[in-house]
Design a protein around this motif. Structure first.
Motif, short mmCIF file in Angstrom:
data_model
loop_
_atom_site.label_atom_id
_atom_site.label_comp_id
_atom_site.label_asym_id
_atom_site.label_seq_id
_atom_site.Cartn_x
_atom_site.Cartn_y
_atom_site.Cartn_z
N PRO A 137 0.83 -1.21 0.00
CA PRO A 137 0.00 0.00 0.00
C PRO A 137 0.86 1.26 0.00
O PRO A 137 1.87 1.34 0.70
CB PRO A 137 -0.82 -0.13 1.29
CG PRO A 137 -0.77 -1.58 1.64
CD PRO A 137 0.55 -2.08 1.17
N ARG A 138 0.45 2.23 -0.79
CA ARG A 138 1.20 3.48 -0.88
C ARG A 138 0.28 4.58 -1.35
O ARG A 138 -0.82 4.33 -1.88
CB ARG A 138 2.39 3.32 -1.82
CG ARG A 138 2.04 2.89 -3.22
CD ARG A 138 3.28 2.49 -4.01
NE ARG A 138 3.00 2.12 -5.38
CZ ARG A 138 2.60 0.92 -5.76
NH1 ARG A 138 2.43 -0.02 -4.84
NH2 ARG A 138 2.35 0.65 -7.02
N VAL A 139 0.76 5.79 -1.14
CA VAL A 139 -0.01 6.99 -1.50
C VAL A 139 0.80 7.76 -2.54
O VAL A 139 2.01 7.96 -2.39
CB VAL A 139 -0.28 7.87 -0.26
CG1 VAL A 139 -1.05 9.12 -0.67
CG2 VAL A 139 -1.05 7.07 0.78
N ARG A 140 0.10 8.20 -3.59
CA ARG A 140 0.74 8.98 -4.64
C ARG A 140 0.04 10.32 -4.75
O ARG A 140 -1.19 10.40 -4.77
CB ARG A 140 0.66 8.24 -5.97
CG ARG A 140 1.28 8.99 -7.15
CD ARG A 140 1.11 8.21 -8.42
NE ARG A 140 1.81 6.94 -8.36
CZ ARG A 140 1.66 5.95 -9.26
NH1 ARG A 140 0.79 6.12 -10.27
NH2 ARG A 140 2.33 4.84 -9.14
N THR A 141 0.82 11.38 -4.76
CA THR A 141 0.27 12.73 -4.86
C THR A 141 0.69 13.34 -6.19
O THR A 141 1.77 13.06 -6.72
CB THR A 141 0.77 13.60 -3.71
OG1 THR A 141 2.21 13.67 -3.75
CG2 THR A 141 0.32 13.05 -2.37
N LEU A 142 -0.19 14.18 -6.73
CA LEU A 142 0.07 14.86 -7.99
C LEU A 142 -0.52 16.26 -7.91
O LEU A 142 -1.72 16.42 -7.62
CB LEU A 142 -0.55 14.07 -9.15
CG LEU A 142 -0.47 14.74 -10.53
CD1 LEU A 142 0.99 14.89 -10.95
CD2 LEU A 142 -1.25 13.94 -11.57
N MET A 155 -4.77 -0.61 -1.86
CA MET A 155 -5.44 -0.57 -0.55
C MET A 155 -6.86 -1.08 -0.73
O MET A 155 -7.54 -0.73 -1.70
CB MET A 155 -5.48 0.87 0.00
CG MET A 155 -4.13 1.43 0.34
SD MET A 155 -4.27 3.07 1.10
CE MET A 155 -2.54 3.48 1.36
N ASP A 156 -7.28 -1.95 0.19
CA ASP A 156 -8.65 -2.46 0.13
C ASP A 156 -9.66 -1.41 0.54
O ASP A 156 -10.80 -1.40 0.08
CB ASP A 156 -8.79 -3.69 1.05
CG ASP A 156 -7.89 -4.83 0.57
OD1 ASP A 156 -7.59 -4.87 -0.65
OD2 ASP A 156 -7.47 -5.65 1.40
N ALA A 157 -9.26 -0.51 1.43
CA ALA A 157 -10.17 0.56 1.90
C ALA A 157 -9.33 1.78 2.21
O ALA A 157 -8.11 1.70 2.39
CB ALA A 157 -10.95 0.11 3.14
N LEU A 158 -10.04 2.93 2.27
CA LEU A 158 -9.35 4.17 2.59
C LEU A 158 -8.92 4.16 4.05
O LEU A 158 -9.54 3.50 4.90
CB LEU A 158 -10.28 5.35 2.33
CG LEU A 158 -10.66 5.60 0.87
CD1 LEU A 158 -11.65 6.75 0.76
CD2 LEU A 158 -9.43 5.87 0.04
N PRO A 159 -7.87 4.86 4.38
CA PRO A 159 -7.44 4.94 5.78
C PRO A 159 -8.56 5.50 6.67
O PRO A 159 -9.35 6.36 6.26
CB PRO A 159 -6.24 5.87 5.72
CG PRO A 159 -5.75 5.79 4.32
CD PRO A 159 -6.95 5.57 3.47
N SER A 160 -8.64 4.94 7.85
CA SER A 160 -9.71 5.35 8.77
C SER A 160 -9.59 6.81 9.16
O SER A 160 -10.59 7.46 9.53
CB SER A 160 -9.68 4.48 10.03
OG SER A 160 -8.40 4.60 10.68
N ALA A 161 -8.42 7.38 9.07
CA ALA A 161 -8.25 8.79 9.45
C ALA A 161 -9.03 9.71 8.52
O ALA A 161 -9.44 10.81 8.92
CB ALA A 161 -6.78 9.16 9.45
#
Length: 210
Positions: A137-142, A155-161
């Motif tokens: 799992p990783r996050v990509r910003t643009l 990711m199966d689901a979005l982070p709970s935060a």
């Protein structure tokens, strides 16, 4: 190998003898021709006889020279072979201790070469972190057009935060004297205050308590 002085002297003497005989032959041949032109038959026959004798002497000298050279060639070849044999390096057989020491040195060199080769192969297999393909799992910003886009990968689901509610904002501290929003805190008591008079009041309370 350098030439034998005796052989060289014999060759020079034989060559000188042959040259002298040839010179005499030429001289006798000219004399005999002169006598023959003079018309004296006996002198002509005598000149021819001397010329034949000189020619036989020349042939005999040349034959002796050839025989000397043939006799000297095997000796010269043997001397040259002996000189080459002496000049060749003499190989010495190694002792058992020397063979073992050489084998041990060779083993050390081979082991060092093997370790260096293994290190090189390991360095080739190690991929730099910048070249590794990301996994997990990783996050990509643009950022584009003044906006920032966030993409969540693998990711199966979005982070709970992201779905949690934000906590209520903290209430500003109030002055313990005036009740106004406090901008300062007394370093001795930690009490919040808003004005100088409130600070003096707080300090006066502290002195009266002491």
């Amino acid at each position: 190998a350098p030439p034998d002085p005796a052989v060289a002297a014999a060759k020079a003497a034989a060559a000188k003898e042959v040259a002298a005989a040839r010179k005499r032959a030429r001289a006798e041949g000219v004399s005999g021709q002169h006598v023959q032109l003079g018309g004296i038959g006996g002198a002509a026959r005598g000149g021819s006889l001397r010329a034949s004798t000189i020619k036989a002497s020349v042939d005999a000298s040349e034959e002796r020279l050839r025989q000397q050279q043939q006799q000297q060639d095997p000796a010269r070849k043997a001397a040259a072979a002996s000189a080459r044999k002496r000049a060749a390096p003499q190989l010495r057989r190694l002792t058992q201790e020397e063979l073992l020491a050489e084998a041990k040195q060779t083993e050390i060199i081979n082991r060092a070469s093997l370790e260096a080769m293994l290190k090189m192969e390991e360095a080739k297999r190690v991929v730099p972190l910048s070249q590794r393909a990301p996994a997990g799992p990783r996050v990509r910003t643009l950022s584009k057009g003044g906006q920032t886009f966030v993409t969540f990968l693998e990711m199966d689901a979005l982070p709970s935060a992201l779905s949690a509610k934000a906590p209520p904002p903290a209430q500003p501290a109030r002055c313990v004297v005036t009740g106004l929003p406090a901008k300062y805190r007394d370093p001795q008591t930690g009490a919040p205050y808003a004005t100088l008079e409130a600070f003096r009041t707080i300090r006066g309370r502290g002195r009266s308590r002491s």
